[in-house]
Design a protein around this motif. Structure first.
Motif, PDB file in Angstrom:
ATOM      1  N   ARG A   1       0.832  -1.210   0.000  1.00 12.94           N
ATOM      2  CA  ARG A   1       0.000   0.000   0.000  1.00 12.94           C
ATOM      3  C   ARG A   1       0.862   1.254   0.000  1.00 12.94           C
ATOM      4  NH1 ARG A   1      -3.908  -1.351   4.961  1.00 12.94           N
ATOM      5  NH2 ARG A   1      -1.921  -2.183   5.713  1.00 12.94           N
ATOM      6  N   LYS A   2       2.021   1.189   0.631  1.00 16.81           N
ATOM      7  CA  LYS A   2       2.938   2.333   0.622  1.00 16.81           C
ATOM      8  C   LYS A   2       3.461   2.597  -0.791  1.00 16.81           C
ATOM      9  CE  LYS A   2       5.643   5.463   2.648  1.00 16.81           C
ATOM     10  NZ  LYS A   2       6.590   5.852   1.593  1.00 16.81           N
TER      11      LYS A   2
ATOM     12  N   ARG B   1       0.746   4.450  -2.540  1.00 17.48           N
ATOM     13  CA  ARG B   1       0.673   5.852  -2.135  1.00 17.48           C
ATOM     14  C   ARG B   1       1.799   6.664  -2.783  1.00 17.48           C
ATOM     15  NH1 ARG B   1      -0.539   3.465   2.945  1.00 17.48           N
ATOM     16  NH2 ARG B   1       1.543   3.938   3.768  1.00 17.48           N
TER      17      ARG B   1
ATOM     18  N   VAL C   1       0.829   7.340  -6.352  1.00 22.01           N
ATOM     19  CA  VAL C   1      -0.194   8.395  -6.479  1.00 22.01           C
ATOM     20  C   VAL C   1       0.448   9.774  -6.349  1.00 22.01           C
ATOM     21  CG1 VAL C   1      -2.261   9.408  -5.418  1.00 22.01           C
ATOM     22  CG2 VAL C   1      -2.099   6.925  -5.719  1.00 22.01           C
TER      23      VAL C   1
ATOM     24  N   SER D   1      -6.539   5.298 -11.110  1.00 21.72           N
ATOM     25  CA  SER D   1      -5.966   4.019 -10.679  1.00 21.72           C
ATOM     26  C   SER D   1      -6.634   2.899 -11.469  1.00 21.72           C
ATOM     27  CB  SER D   1      -6.149   3.811  -9.172  1.00 21.72           C
ATOM     28  OG  SER D   1      -7.518   3.708  -8.835  1.00 21.72           O
TER      29      SER D   1
ATOM     30  N   GLN E   1      -7.249  -0.279  -1.626  1.00 23.87           N
ATOM     31  CA  GLN E   1      -6.447   0.940  -1.625  1.00 23.87           C
ATOM     32  C   GLN E   1      -6.600   1.697  -2.935  1.00 23.87           C
ATOM     33  OE1 GLN E   1      -4.919   1.875   1.023  1.00 23.87           O
ATOM     34  NE2 GLN E   1      -3.466   3.472   0.430  1.00 23.87           N
TER      35      GLN E   1
ATOM     36  N   ASN F   1     -10.011   3.602  -2.493  1.00 27.10           N
ATOM     37  CA  ASN F   1     -10.372   4.494  -1.382  1.00 27.10           C
ATOM     38  C   ASN F   1      -9.366   5.619  -1.147  1.00 27.10           C
ATOM     39  OD1 ASN F   1      -8.246   3.341   0.090  1.00 27.10           O
ATOM     40  ND2 ASN F   1      -9.579   1.970   1.270  1.00 27.10           N
ATOM     41  N   HIS F   2      -8.293   5.667  -1.930  1.00 31.62           N
ATOM     42  CA  HIS F   2      -7.320   6.755  -1.783  1.00 31.62           C
ATOM     43  C   HIS F   2      -7.970   8.072  -2.186  1.00 31.62           C
ATOM     44  CE1 HIS F   2      -3.727   9.191  -2.168  1.00 31.62           C
ATOM     45  NE2 HIS F   2      -2.978   8.197  -1.714  1.00 31.62           N
TER      46      HIS F   2
ATOM     47  N   ASP G   1      -6.796  10.915  -3.119  1.00 34.60           N
ATOM     48  CA  ASP G   1      -6.218  11.724  -4.184  1.00 34.60           C
ATOM     49  C   ASP G   1      -6.297  11.024  -5.537  1.00 34.60           C
ATOM     50  OD1 ASP G   1      -5.182  14.178  -4.937  1.00 34.60           O
ATOM     51  OD2 ASP G   1      -3.099  13.513  -4.827  1.00 34.60           O
ATOM     52  N   VAL G   2      -7.112   9.981  -5.611  1.00 24.85           N
ATOM     53  CA  VAL G   2      -7.402   9.308  -6.879  1.00 24.85           C
ATOM     54  C   VAL G   2      -8.767   9.779  -7.350  1.00 24.85           C
ATOM     55  CG1 VAL G   2      -7.934   7.075  -7.944  1.00 24.85           C
ATOM     56  CG2 VAL G   2      -5.961   7.295  -6.429  1.00 24.85           C
TER      57      VAL G   2
ATOM     58  N   ASN H   1     -16.279   8.014  -1.370  1.00 28.06           N
ATOM     59  CA  ASN H   1     -15.414   9.191  -1.492  1.00 28.06           C
ATOM     60  C   ASN H   1     -15.566   9.898  -2.838  1.00 28.06           C
ATOM     61  OD1 ASN H   1     -13.614   7.694  -3.285  1.00 28.06           O
ATOM     62  ND2 ASN H   1     -12.767   6.736  -1.448  1.00 28.06           N
TER      63      ASN H   1
END
Length: 294
Positions: free
Chosen positions: A46-47, A50, A53, A151, A219, A222-223, A225-226, A249
């Motif tokens: 997941r990192k 991120r 992104v 994404s 991920q 639900n991020h 900034d996507v 979101n």
């Protein structure tokens, strides 16, 4: 004389124009049909997502502000470079279980698909924009603008065609991309990243991860900034989670589970899916006698 132990290539991920190893330090063994290990593949975390992104968001303003003709030139250049490295891609496909004929066919389709969307870069706006009728002295224009960071969880059944078929319409429309490649057929995705990394494509426009959809699909959706998420597989449980997260979101969500070998599945409507329609109003200035405005 002892037999030599081959040095297997570790296929790294592609973030911001660089080829880092996954920050988790994990990888998985990719095996061929004879159950022999043929490569080490990064198991993205997941990192890693991120970080990708952040790279995609940083590249968005520069890429979306390029002229449509320039984006077209860059997509065409990617196709040129892929054409020049066909032998390497074909070898990797055969290593993963393709026949020589099937590998050659998918490679040719992948190159042609890039050319197809290169041609649409400076044309889709005329197709999807409009001048709207209004009952006042105004012009009313509706024009498509790129959604932002997209994404994508790519097709699991093809080594290259499914990957290119979703990247190309997204970036042709000025978006930037974070994509999860096929878990079972990942070799060509990172080799394609090497093509992107040495082409004219700005760093961060396309970011390619390898790993499992089971771990990363939530991920991807639900991020915060996507701006849009595209799912290209046939797993109803994952699809349900993605669409629920997207609703919570407020991001666009699409299922592009298609047979990418069919010509009907390359079209400008995939570009339009990842566009926002912006409408602007402009007053009409009436010119009177002697050039006076009223």
């Amino acid at each position: 004389m002892n037999s030599r132990v081959p040095v297997l290539k570790t296929y790294k991920i592609f973030i911001g124009g660089q080829f880092p190893r996954t920050e988790s330090g994990r990888y998985y063994d990719l095996k061929n049909k004879q159950n022999k290990v043929i490569a080490n593949i990064c198991l993205s975390s997941r990192k890693d997502f991120r970080n990708a992104v952040v790279a995609a968001r940083g590249a968005f303003s520069g890429w979306s502000s390029k002229t449509a003709f320039n984006r077209s030139q860059i997509l065409y250049r990617i196709a040129e470079m892929l054409e020049g490295r066909k032998a390497q891609f074909e070898e990797e496909m055969i290593l993963m279980g393709y026949t020589k004929t099937k590998a050659a066919s998918e490679l040719n389709q992948s190159i042609d698909r890039l050319i197809h969307y290169a041609g649409w870069c400076d044309k889709y706006m005329q197709l999807f924009s409009s001048i709207n009728p209004v009952a006042s002295s105004h012009f009313n224009f509706s024009v498509p603008e790129p959604t932002g960071v997209v994404s994508i969880i790519a097709d699991e059944t093809t080594a290259l065609l499914g990957l290119i078929s979703v990247i190309a319409p997204a970036i042709a429309g000025g978006n930037t991309v974070v994509i999860l490649a096929s878990e079972k057929l990942p070799l060509c995705s990172i080799t394609f990243a090497e093509v992107l990394g040495t082409s004219d494509l700005p760093a961060g426009v396309v970011n390619i991860l390898t790993g499992t959809s089971e771990e990363l699909h939530a991920q991807f959706s639900n991020h915060m900034d996507v701006n849009a998420v595209v799912y290209c597989r046939n797993n109803k449980s994952e699809e349900k989670t993605i669409f629920e997260n997207a609703a919570l979101n407020v991001k666009r969500a699409f299922n592009w589970f298609k047979d990418w070998s069919k010509e009907e599945n390359q079209n400008p409507y995939l570009i339009c899916d990842l566009q926002e329609i912006k409408t602007t109003w402009h007053p009409i200035e009436n010119i009177g006698i002697g050039g006076a405005k009223y």
